[in-house]
Motif scaffolding. Structure first.
Motif, PDB file in Angstrom:
ATOM      1  N   LYS A 121       0.832  -1.213   0.000  1.00 38.82           N
ATOM      2  CA  LYS A 121       0.000   0.000   0.000  1.00 38.82           C
ATOM      3  C   LYS A 121       0.864   1.259   0.000  1.00 38.82           C
ATOM      4  CE  LYS A 121      -4.102   1.904   2.196  1.00 38.82           C
ATOM      5  NZ  LYS A 121      -5.129   1.699   3.245  1.00 38.82           N
ATOM      6  N   TRP A 143       1.667   3.989  -3.250  1.00 40.66           N
ATOM      7  CA  TRP A 143       1.478   5.435  -3.092  1.00 40.66           C
ATOM      8  C   TRP A 143       2.780   6.170  -3.362  1.00 40.66           C
ATOM      9  CZ3 TRP A 143       4.087   8.145   0.820  1.00 40.66           C
ATOM     10  CH2 TRP A 143       3.793   9.511   0.887  1.00 40.66           C
ATOM     11  N   ILE A 163      -2.109   7.736   4.713  1.00 41.25           N
ATOM     12  CA  ILE A 163      -1.919   6.763   3.645  1.00 41.25           C
ATOM     13  C   ILE A 163      -2.081   5.336   4.169  1.00 41.25           C
ATOM     14  CG2 ILE A 163      -0.258   5.867   1.959  1.00 41.25           C
ATOM     15  CD1 ILE A 163      -1.440   8.681   1.392  1.00 41.25           C
ATOM     16  N   ASP A 196      -6.147   5.288   5.563  1.00 42.88           N
ATOM     17  CA  ASP A 196      -7.139   5.977   4.728  1.00 42.88           C
ATOM     18  C   ASP A 196      -8.037   6.922   5.538  1.00 42.88           C
ATOM     19  OD1 ASP A 196      -6.354   4.735   2.299  1.00 42.88           O
ATOM     20  OD2 ASP A 196      -7.523   2.961   2.834  1.00 42.88           O
ATOM     21  N   ASP A 219      -0.941  12.788   3.947  1.00 38.90           N
ATOM     22  CA  ASP A 219      -0.913  13.529   2.686  1.00 38.90           C
ATOM     23  C   ASP A 219      -1.742  14.794   2.910  1.00 38.90           C
ATOM     24  OD1 ASP A 219      -0.814  14.396   0.116  1.00 38.90           O
ATOM     25  OD2 ASP A 219      -1.528  12.537  -0.790  1.00 38.90           O
TER      26      ASP A 219
END
Length: 618
Positions: free
Chosen positions: A525, A529, A593, A596, A616
């Motif tokens: 994951k 990203w 990230i 979520d 982010d």
């Protein structure tokens, strides 16, 4: 009758040539190269007795050594065209035999190839332990050691085909670059699987496959927009190398009166103005091990040989980079010339050197254009080095739970305070472990929360992250207690008949276990990203002194900002956002990230114990 005589004469000539020239290296070359000269090594019994001439190409130099079985022929290749030239070997004015030599066409834009950089994620494998794609080559008639998977220090059968078969796995994980430990032939009778004692520099070990297989690996990777890095060994060869068995010159290797003297491994003697000559020589000229003769890079014939060999593999296999083993054990002037020659040929290429030291200034000395090296009037021309000091810190700091002046996350912070020492800080290789260190998951007892904190740091700070195969599924291994074989275990599922196949999802029968899936899911994951997060690749680093064992830093540029938080304490911690206003600026929300979830960063917020966040900012 006349035609038959011509055919017989041709076969006689071929047989005579083969008898006289047993080896010619490089076996072929390319036209339109940057360097205008090519040194050809010709080997054969008594070959030095011949005079050498050519009507097709200018011979600029012929070197004979004390060993009559060698000739080193230097060709002027400035105007050479694609095709075959003939080199005549004469005796008493007559041609005894002729040797054809081929020049090939280069790939389009070969010289402009782009090496790995901070936008990449490098995955390190030991091919013998990764996957067995072709069981038929597990043992080979031309090599001594045979496969024995029950032996932790033996050959297990992994090969190039096994890597090709699992490129989709690497791609899906988010990996962009593959570094394989050496694949060239290693014909030692034991422990040949690590392949650092090489016996032929122009031949892939047949237990891994063929030269064509290696070239095919690069081609298949390029189709998937991935890069291939070769592990190149300049410091030592194997004791079974054909040239070690019949040395071209006595000083081809470093020799000692007692026969063998192990290196003192004190690389500091390379730049210590106070070092004794005997200690400096003991490091640079000492052998790395009994089966690894130390090569003399100050010998110009050897230096040219290994320079051309490295360029040959780049051109032949279409490589994207080198990792150079034991870089700082080489003759430092010789290795600088070797490095510069390669970078002159391929200005956008990348080479990372293993400089296993525990001080940032000492590591930085070896990076290209180092101000520290300049004090010594030295420039290695080496683009990249490995961040061993960060590795040192990572292996202990996550077991230090309490806030302290010099323990816990402050060790990570302090590592980056010395970034000013490096001339190119983004071109540093970062790692939590490799094939020579205890497994990071062994150090932290397979704790996934700690793994997440470790890899959050590796994946989001400046530089080029490197993963050691199997870390992404929680593999364990302790070399101190069980030897090197324990940190180089077979990847589950790489062999037919394995009970579990960790290349496959836990949702598939006999795929990853639930624990392995948790490690893998996090890694994949974040890496997927990261692949598109340019701010992580080239953005600046802004860090804050850790309080309460919580480390906060930002990666930012003019368009984007990412806030990274690592809580290494045993308690949930609340962040005072006003302290981080310099990094938060006008951003109001951060999307984690990892989970979520959205975090309101205009107000103080908490982070759970032993947890990391990658926010982010928006």
């Amino acid at each position: 009758m006349k035609s038959k005589l011509i055919v017989l004469f041709f076969f006689f000539l071929v047989a005579l040539t083969q008898a006289q020239v047993e080896r010619i290296e490089p076996p072929f070359w390319w036209s339109a190269m940057h360097h205008d000269e090519l040194q050809i090594l010709c080997y054969g019994k008594g070959i030095a007795k011949y005079n050498v001439e050519s009507k097709d190409i200018t011979i600029s130099d012929i070197t004979k050594t004390e060993n009559p079985n060698y000739l080193f022929i230097t060709l002027d290749t400035k105007a050479v065209e694609t095709g075959t030239v003939s080199i005549d070997f004469k005796e008493n004015g007559s041609v005894v035999f002729s040797q054809p030599y081929q020049f090939k066409s280069r790939r389009a834009n070969s010289a402009k190839r782009k090496g790995f950089d901070s936008s990449d994620v490098m995955y390190l494998i030991m091919p013998d332990r990764f996957a067995n794609g072709n069981p038929e080559n597990d043992s080979h008639k031309d090599t001594v050691e045979k496969a024995d998977r029950s032996n932790p220090g033996g050959r297990h059968g992994g090969d190039i085909q096994g890597v090709i078969d699992h490129l989709d796995y690497l791609k899906d994980l988010g990996v962009t670059t593959l570094w394989s430990t050496p694949l060239l032939e290693d014909n030692e009778p034991t422990y040949s699987y690590h392949t650092y004692a090489q016996s032929d520099l122009y031949k892939i070990d047949p237990r891994y496959g063929t030269n064509e297989d290696y070239k095919r690996l690069a081609s298949e990777m390029h189709k998937q927009d991935m890069k291939l890095v070769m592990d190149y060994v300049t410091n030592h060869w194997g004791s079974k190398h054909w040239m070690i068995q019949d040395l071209p010159t006595k000083d081809w290797i470093h020799q000692w009166p007692e026969g063998f003297r192990r290196s003192n491994y004190r690389m500091t003697t390379q730049f210590d103005n106070n070092a004794s000559q005997i200690d400096s020589k003991g490091c640079m000229n000492g052998w790395f091990d009994t089966t690894m003769p130390d090569m003399n890079q100050s010998n110009p014939l050897l230096l040219t040989y290994i320079t051309q060999n490295a360029i040959w593999w780049i051109e032949y296999a279409d490589l994207d980079g080198f990792r150079v083993d034991t870089y700082s054990y080489n003759d430092k002037d010789g290795i600088a010339k070797w490095t510069k020659a390669i970078m002159d040929e391929y200005p956008n290429f990348n080479i990372v050197g293993e400089v296993w030291m525990h001080n940032q200034a000492q590591i930085a000395y070896w990076q290209k254009n180092s101000k520290i090296g300049a004090i010594d009037n030295y420039n290695s021309h080496l683009p990249s080095v490995m961040d061993f000091t960060l590795h040192d810190a990572i292996t202990v700091l996550f077991n230090e739970d309490e806030n302290s002046w010099d323990k816990g996350m402050i060790k990570a912070y302090d590592n980056f305070t010395n970034d000013f020492l490096y001339p190119d800080i983004n071109n540093i290789l970062l790692f939590a472990g490799n094939h020579d260190t205890n497994r990071i998951n062994e150090i932290y007892q397979g704790d996934i929360d700690t793994y997440k904190m470790v890899m959050t740091l590796i994946f989001t700070t400046r530089g080029i992250p490197q993963i050691y195969y199997g870390d992404e599924i929680g593999m364990l291994g302790n070399r101190d207690k069980k030897g090197d074989g324990d940190i180089r275990r077979d990847f589950p599922g790489g062999w037919s008949g394995d009970a579990k196949n960790a290349f496959l999802s836990s949702a598939i029968k006999n795929g990853r276990t639930n624990d392995q899936e948790a490690f893998h899911a996090f890694t994949s994951k974040v890496l997927k990203w990261r692949k598109h997060a340019e701010v992580i690749h080239t953005g600046k680093l802004l860090q804050f002194i850790p309080f309460d064992n919580v480390y906060v830093y930002f990666r930012y540029n003019e368009e984007k900002s990412v806030m990274v938080i690592i809580n290494n304490s045993l308690k949930d911690q609340k962040l005072d956002v006003t302290r981080f206003k310099e990094g938060i600026k006008s951003y109001s929300v951060g999307t984690d990230i990892i989970t979520d979830s959205n975090i309101d960063i205009t107000e103080d917020f908490s982070i759970p114990a032993k947890t990391s966040m990658i926010l982010d900012l928006k």
